[in-house]
Design a protein around this motif. Structure first.
Motif, short mmCIF file in Angstrom:
data_model
loop_
_atom_site.label_atom_id
_atom_site.label_comp_id
_atom_site.label_asym_id
_atom_site.label_seq_id
_atom_site.Cartn_x
_atom_site.Cartn_y
_atom_site.Cartn_z
N LEU A 39 0.82 -1.22 0.00
CA LEU A 39 0.00 0.00 0.00
C LEU A 39 0.86 1.27 0.00
CD1 LEU A 39 -2.86 -1.10 2.43
CD2 LEU A 39 -2.93 -0.93 -0.08
N THR A 40 2.03 1.20 0.62
CA THR A 40 2.95 2.35 0.60
C THR A 40 3.46 2.61 -0.81
OG1 THR A 40 3.60 1.96 2.89
CG2 THR A 40 5.13 3.23 1.52
N VAL A 41 3.89 1.54 -1.49
CA VAL A 41 4.37 1.67 -2.87
C VAL A 41 3.22 2.14 -3.76
CG1 VAL A 41 5.31 0.45 -4.87
CG2 VAL A 41 6.20 -0.03 -2.58
N VAL A 126 8.69 2.13 -10.46
CA VAL A 126 10.03 1.82 -9.95
C VAL A 126 10.50 2.90 -8.97
CG1 VAL A 126 12.46 1.50 -10.57
CG2 VAL A 126 10.67 0.35 -11.90
N PRO A 127 10.35 4.19 -9.29
CA PRO A 127 10.75 5.20 -8.30
C PRO A 127 9.95 5.10 -7.00
CG PRO A 127 10.54 6.22 -10.45
CD PRO A 127 9.99 4.82 -10.57
N ALA A 128 8.66 4.76 -7.11
CA ALA A 128 7.85 4.59 -5.90
C ALA A 128 8.40 3.46 -5.04
CB ALA A 128 6.40 4.31 -6.28
N LEU A 129 8.80 2.36 -5.67
CA LEU A 129 9.37 1.24 -4.93
C LEU A 129 10.69 1.65 -4.27
CD1 LEU A 129 9.54 -1.73 -4.09
CD2 LEU A 129 10.61 -2.19 -6.32
N LYS A 133 11.71 1.97 0.04
CA LYS A 133 12.62 0.98 0.65
C LYS A 133 12.80 1.18 2.16
CE LYS A 133 17.16 -1.10 0.30
NZ LYS A 133 18.52 -0.95 -0.14
N PRO A 134 13.06 2.39 2.66
CA PRO A 134 13.21 2.54 4.11
C PRO A 134 11.93 2.15 4.87
CG PRO A 134 14.03 4.49 2.98
CD PRO A 134 13.33 3.65 1.95
N SER A 138 11.44 -0.99 7.56
CA SER A 138 10.84 -0.76 8.87
C SER A 138 9.68 -1.73 9.11
CB SER A 138 10.35 0.69 8.96
OG SER A 138 9.62 0.89 10.15
N PHE A 139 8.85 -1.95 8.10
CA PHE A 139 7.73 -2.88 8.24
C PHE A 139 8.24 -4.30 8.52
CE2 PHE A 139 5.49 -0.02 4.91
CZ PHE A 139 5.21 0.93 5.89
N LEU A 140 9.33 -4.67 7.86
CA LEU A 140 9.89 -6.01 8.06
C LEU A 140 10.53 -6.14 9.45
CD1 LEU A 140 11.32 -6.68 4.51
CD2 LEU A 140 9.31 -7.73 5.56
N ARG A 141 11.19 -5.08 9.92
CA ARG A 141 11.75 -5.11 11.27
C ARG A 141 10.63 -5.26 12.31
NH1 ARG A 141 15.35 -1.34 9.17
NH2 ARG A 141 14.07 0.40 9.88
#
Length: 153
Positions: A39-41, A126-129, A133-134, A138-141
């Motif tokens: 949803l962020t991308v 691609v730029p949105a992805l 990334k940060p 964070s979501f994965l952490r």
């Protein structure tokens, strides 16, 4: 036979393997992280997508599966907008409405220009992805912390 230089003993390996065999331990936090990432991308891609009629922007969506989030569009020209095209001669009928909306007297003139130069890339996905990334990290952490907390119970 040579003696080993390093000896390692892992304590709790059997417990870890049993815990990871429980799909519910990992499933919820990972799915949440993938959903948030997708949803962020998607939101960033919608902000970056070039707009003429709004169809491309409206078509950008996220699909979350067990191990991945897929963000993209189902409109046929989405990849042509993202990456541009090599020179080719498009059907004039496909350009007529766009040409009229943008003040061209003839779609043929536009088709001829595309046949000579192709179309310019207007990257949005691609730029949105890359910009996300940060946030994704964070979501994965956060998912890892939630898994660790559930595992410790």
């Amino acid at each position: 036979m040579a003696e080993p230089v390093l000896t390692m003993r892992i304590e709790g390996l059997e417990t870890l393997q049993k815990a990871l065999a429980d799909p519910e331990l990992v499933k919820g936090p990972i799915k949440d992280a993938l959903t948030r990432a997708g949803l962020t991308v998607e939101a960033r891609a919608k902000q970056k997508a070039p707009v003429d009629t709004g169809r491309l922007r409206a078509s950008i969506a996220t699909k979350v599966e067990e191990t991945r989030a897929i963000v993209g569009s189902n409109v046929l020209y989405a990849s042509y907008v993202e990456f541009g095209t090599k020179p080719h001669f498009p059907p004039v009928s496909a350009l007529t409405t766009w040409a009229r909306r943008h003040g061209f007297d003839s779609a043929f003139v536009l088709a001829r220009a595309i046949s000579q130069r192709g179309t310019k890339a207007h990257p949005y996905l691609v730029p949105a992805l890359l910009e996300s990334k940060p946030d994704i990290e964070s979501f994965l952490r956060d998912a890892a912390r939630r898994i660790e907390a559930k595992w410790g119970k």
